[in-house]
Design an enzyme around this catalytic site. Structure first.
Site, PDB file in Angstrom:
ATOM      1  N   ARG A   1       8.353-138.142  -2.876  1.00 34.52           N
ATOM      2  CA  ARG A   1       9.763-138.564  -2.818  1.00 34.52           C
ATOM      3  C   ARG A   1      10.108-139.471  -4.001  1.00 34.52           C
ATOM      4  NH1 ARG A   1      13.766-137.427  -3.017  1.00 34.52           N
ATOM      5  NH2 ARG A   1      15.611-137.743  -1.744  1.00 34.52           N
TER       6      ARG A   1
ATOM      7  N   CYS B   1      16.258-147.714  -7.249  1.00 34.44           N
ATOM      8  CA  CYS B   1      16.012-147.296  -5.855  1.00 34.44           C
ATOM      9  C   CYS B   1      17.041-147.992  -4.961  1.00 34.44           C
ATOM     10  CB  CYS B   1      14.615-147.705  -5.409  1.00 34.44           C
ATOM     11  SG  CYS B   1      13.265-147.192  -6.490  1.00 34.44           S
TER      12      CYS B   1
ATOM     13  N   CYS C   1      13.062-138.708  -6.623  1.00 33.12           N
ATOM     14  CA  CYS C   1      14.164-139.654  -6.888  1.00 33.12           C
ATOM     15  C   CYS C   1      14.242-139.971  -8.380  1.00 33.12           C
ATOM     16  CB  CYS C   1      13.971-140.941  -6.088  1.00 33.12           C
ATOM     17  SG  CYS C   1      14.394-140.769  -4.355  1.00 33.12           S
TER      18      CYS C   1
ATOM     19  N   HIS D   1      19.550-146.997  -1.785  1.00 35.84           N
ATOM     20  CA  HIS D   1      18.970-147.327  -0.479  1.00 35.84           C
ATOM     21  C   HIS D   1      19.199-148.773  -0.036  1.00 35.84           C
ATOM     22  CE1 HIS D   1      17.346-143.328  -0.303  1.00 35.84           C
ATOM     23  NE2 HIS D   1      16.856-143.471  -1.518  1.00 35.84           N
TER      24      HIS D   1
END
Lengths: 100, 279
Positions: free
Chosen positions: B236, B193, B240, B197
């Site tokens: 989400r 992740c 992802c 991000h």
């Protein structure tokens, strides 16, 4: 004439043996992939391409295309092995990405 | 003897697997996490992070502002309000399951439930409420549950996110598990992740800017043009995971509960800006 019949019989027998060997090899490869994928799942790091390759192997096996089944199963096993290596290495390496 | 001890200590230091794990300190993590982004994007105010990718492109931001003139999530909020106010067959309603009747409480979720020892997201709390009153749980990703959570979140608009990690070993373990999940690379593409991000936040992935993890949960549930409807944070997460070619976890799994717990805690202090709209 007898010689001809012997040649044909040998050829048919040979094909049958090869077919049986292909089936056994495919089954062995599928079992190997399943075992590796079980470990990957236990580590919560199953890859979608491994699942796809495994499904393709099972489908080819069911259709009697043992060469394709074996190849797909070996691909699934290789992908699962890579995901296991990833999961195990990340147990340590994730900490390197944390902002400090 | 001293030399032997020195050798043992040196070996333990050199071998990462043998080093003792660092003591969990969520407050220190929060400071470091928010500090990282503030150092990287010094012109952005903390509350601006809830605008996600629209901080990095004037053109995208202008288009987004235009979209918000007629918010595409408004239908979901209306539907959610109606569903929220509908009585259950036993006469109870959603409001009876939540403090303050479920109004203005979204900023406090996810919460740690000391009875079950699990993290509870707002969506899971809605489903727990349904089950307590004899109804089947809803999908945690979209549809009626996303609408209800969108409505509840809209009543918290502007309130600062206030996720609490109580001094409970199980809560700390859940937080740490979420943190590990967030930073661990997974899938055939070998992304975490954080790859997108944190490390690549504000950079482009194809035609889109990557939203910073800071503030990313504040706009959920979110209307995504790609989806054509409103979806939850779990939806989400699943998307992802699939993108990096990893088999996603189950929507109500401990993995996603803990991930939401860690990620939302990292945005503590930022205002709720949900439901939101994204491309």
């Amino acid at each position: 004439m007898k010689r001809m019949a012997l040649v044909v019989a040998a050829a048919v027998l040979g094909l049958g043996v090869a077919h049986a060997a292909g089936k056994v090899d495919a089954a062995r490869a599928i079992a190997g992939a399943a075992a590796k994928m079980k470990i990957a799942a236990a580590l919560d790091d199953q890859w979608t391409p491994a699942i796809a390759a495994f499904k393709a192997a099972k489908a080819a096996d069911a259709a009697g295309d043992y060469a394709k089944a074996e190849a797909s199963a070996k691909r699934a096993e290789a992908l699962a092995a890579a995901s296991i290596a990833q999961a195990r290495s990340q147990k340590r390496l994730w900490q390197n990405a944390v902002p400090r | 003897m001293k030399r032997a001890w020195a050798m043992i200590v040196a070996l333990a230091t050199l071998a990462p697997g043998l080093a003792p794990p660092a003591k969990a300190d969520p407050a220190a993590d929060l400071k470091a996490f928010q500090g990282y982004f503030q150092t990287r994007f010094p012109t952005l105010a903390l509350q601006d992070y809830v605008n996600g990718p629209y901080n990095f492109s004037a053109n995208d931001r202008a288009q987004w502002k235009q979209i918000l003139e007629f918010p595409p999530y408004s239908f979901a909020v209306d539907a959610g309000k109606t569903a929220f106010g509908t009585k259950f067959p036993d006469g109870a309603d959603y409001a009876s399951c939540f403090p303050r009747g479920g109004i203005g409480i979204a900023q406090d979720y996810p919460k740690f439930d000391e009875k079950t020892g699990k993290v509870v997201t707002l969506g899971i709390a809605v489903n727990e409420c349904r089950e307590r009153h004899g109804l089947k749980p809803l999908s945690l990703t979209k549809g009626e549950l996303a609408d209800i959570v969108a409505y509840m979140t809209s009543t918290s608009d502007g309130k600062p996110i206030h996720v609490v990690i109580p001094n409970d070993k199980r809560a700390i373990a859940a937080y740490e598990a979420g943190k590990e999940y967030f930073y661990s690379r997974r899938g055939q593409l070998n992304f975490s992740c954080a790859s997108c991000h944190v490390q690549a936040a504000g950079k482009r992935l194809r035609g889109q800017y990557l939203a910073p993890a800071l503030g990313i949960t504040a706009s959920f549930p979110v209307y995504r043009s790609k989806w054509g409807d409103v979806g939850t944070l779990v939806r989400r997460f699943i998307g992802c995971n699939k993108k990096v070619r990893s088999v996603p976890a189950k929507p109500d799994s401990a993995a996603y509960r803990d991930l939401a717990y860690f990620l939302t805690y990292m945005s503590n202090g930022l205002p709720i800006a949900g439901p939101g709209a994204r491309s």
